[in-house]
Design an enzyme around this catalytic site. Structure first.
Site, PDB file in Angstrom:
ATOM      1  N   CYS A 218      14.725 -10.448  -1.906  1.00 26.20           N
ATOM      2  CA  CYS A 218      15.041 -11.081  -3.605  1.00 26.20           C
ATOM      3  C   CYS A 218      14.168  -9.900  -4.288  1.00 26.20           C
ATOM      4  CB  CYS A 218      15.646 -12.297  -4.298  1.00 26.20           C
ATOM      5  SG  CYS A 218      16.800 -12.762  -3.388  1.00 26.20           S
ATOM      6  N   GLU A 219      13.958  -9.447  -4.260  1.00 25.62           N
ATOM      7  CA  GLU A 219      12.462  -7.640  -4.816  1.00 25.62           C
ATOM      8  C   GLU A 219      13.368  -6.515  -4.406  1.00 25.62           C
ATOM      9  OE1 GLU A 219       8.007  -8.504  -5.233  1.00 25.62           O
ATOM     10  OE2 GLU A 219       9.051 -11.043  -4.980  1.00 25.62           O
TER      11      GLU A 219
ATOM     12  N   TYR B 151       0.843  -0.784   0.151  1.00 21.04           N
ATOM     13  CA  TYR B 151       0.149   0.280  -0.096  1.00 21.04           C
ATOM     14  C   TYR B 151       0.941   1.051  -0.078  1.00 21.04           C
ATOM     15  CZ  TYR B 151      -3.130  -3.005   2.139  1.00 21.04           C
ATOM     16  OH  TYR B 151      -3.722  -4.533   2.495  1.00 21.04           O
TER      17      TYR B 151
END
Ligand SMILES: *Cc1c(COP(=O)(O)O)cnc(C)c1O
Length: 421
Positions: free
Chosen positions: A346-347, A318
């Site tokens: 890993c993002e 959000y």
């Protein structure tokens, strides 16, 4: 009144030092304050005093059994949105006649469960659901108390993912069709329409959308009564917002919200139900995490912490803000460093905050994410095979782990390798 304060230079939850909890349970973890939960529940009871009412805690905001038991013992009802949440409320000792069942996709199996063990009311969200409930109740030889969730088509002025009261949202029945639907309920066996339900969204920081929605509900109450329906209960939903950023303007107080209820529906002689979640549990919890590394980047440094988006998804989901503070109080006047605060996943989305100015931190230090008691632990996942983090409840100078961190063995045991492999 905040129960997460520095004492002798260390952030405490009530009378317990967070460094003590960290030493015992390890990081990261959630910690909730009993005094804050009690205070927030009390604010709503006070806001509705003089009106017959039931404050139903929205279980989806924090469903830990200890939290539910604490609130249930104070007299709270529960707003549940699944058979699982219903089972939690019952397991926490809340009687069925204080539980309301919301949600757009109740299954027949869930209807049977709830009807066999007791329910205050179903908040119906569609006509197919209404017909299914009529069939299930008739088969069981019982009458299901129902309200219809009407969609008043008002703009809640909140984040798009948590706005629910516009006609394009999937929730409820358009208020313009409500009279037809109540007529059909009256004609169907096994259903008793006891009231009207509305919920327009979450994290509302303005009372005007509530006023608009409740005014429409009041008009509808009069119309339905004129049509011969015995409307005796109004479920006005949840959604009152909390201050996530201390520097921002404070959202309206429960007492002001109660005043809007009084002014819009107070003269109808209905029992009032509300379903607050975030305002009760949000600022009653924090997440404590340890710094793994401080990594120098170009133009910014990264604080790499041992919690991640799987533990607290609100920033990724959000774009939510959480105030983040060091557990050891910085010296006054110390030069600030500027950090991006990130988890190990890993993002790129695994970023909790960008360009936060804080007193300099080093590996091993602890930081706390404020306002993490609602939509925190309940939305956690094991993404990246990270174990769900523990939850701790504090009361005065005592604390207890109310959900253990699972072991890796427990996580792996849940998978099964088929015989052919
Ligand atoms: C989510 C939800 C609530 C609680 O919302 P908060 O913003 O946490 O107060 C109440 N009722 C319904 C039907 C909901 O879906």
């Amino acid at each position: 009144m905040d129960h997460f304060l520095y004492r002798d230079g260390i952030l405490h939850a009530e009378d317990v030092s967070l460094t003590d909890i960290a030493a015992q349970v390890g990081t990261p973890f959630y910690v909730y304050s009993t005094a804050t939960l009690e205070r927030h529940f009390g604010l709503f009871t006070e806001a509705l005093s003089g009106m017959e009412h039931l404050v139903c805690f929205a279980v989806k905001s924090n469903s830990n059994l200890a939290v539910l038991k604490l609130l249930g013992e104070m007299g709270a009802g529960m707003d549940v949105v699944s058979g699982g949440e219903y089972r939690r409320a019952i397991a926490a000792g809340v009687p069925g006649d204080r539980i309301v069942f919301s949600g757009v996709g109740k299954t027949r199996e869930e209807m049977r469960l709830v009807l066999s063990q007791g329910i205050r009311q179903f908040n119906l969200e569609s006509e197919p659901e209404m017909r299914a409930l009529s069939e299930v109740a008739t088969e069981m030889g019982v009458t299901a108390p129902v309200t219809v969730r009407v969609n008043p088509d008002v703009d809640a002025r909140t984040h798009a993912k948590i706005a629910t009261g516009k006609s394009e949202n999937k929730f409820g029945i358009p208020i313009s069709r409500a009279r037809e639907v109540y007529a059909e309920i009256a004609a169907l066996p096994g259903l008793d329409a006891v009231g009207i339900d509305v919920h327009i969204g979450s994290q509302l920081t303005d009372l005007e959308p509530f006023r608009q929605a409740y005014t429409k509900v009041a008009e509808l109450t009069r119309e339905l009564r004129a049509d011969g329906h015995d409307i005796r209960r109004l479920d006005l939903g949840g959604g009152l917002g909390i201050p996530y950023e201390r520097s921002n303007d404070a959202p309206p107080l429960p007492i002001e919200y109660g005043q809007v209820i009084r002014e819009t529906v107070g003269d109808l002689g209905c029992e009032i139900e509300i379903e607050p979640g975030r305002l009760i549990s949000g600022n009653a919890g924090i997440m404590v995490t340890g710094v793994i590394y401080v990594k120098e980047g170009e133009g910014r440094d990264f604080l790499i912490v041992d919690s991640a988006m799987n533990d607290l998804v609100r920033p990724a989901m959000y774009e939510a803000h959480h105030d983040i503070v060091p557990v050891v109080e910085p010296e006054p006047g110390v030069d600030q460093a500027r950090y991006d605060i990130v988890g190990p996943i890993c993002e790129t989305g695994d970023t909790f905050a960008k360009a936060r100015d804080m007193a300099p931190l080093k590996a091993g230090d602890l930081v706390a994410f404020r306002s993490a008691g609602a939509y925190g632990a309940v939305m956690a996942s094991e993404y990246n095979s990270r174990p769900l983090i523990p939850e701790v409840l504090v009361m005065g100078d005592q604390f207890a782990v109310i959900r253990e961190r699972p072991t890796y063995e427990e996580m792996l045991e849940r998978d099964t390798i088929p015989a052919w492999l």
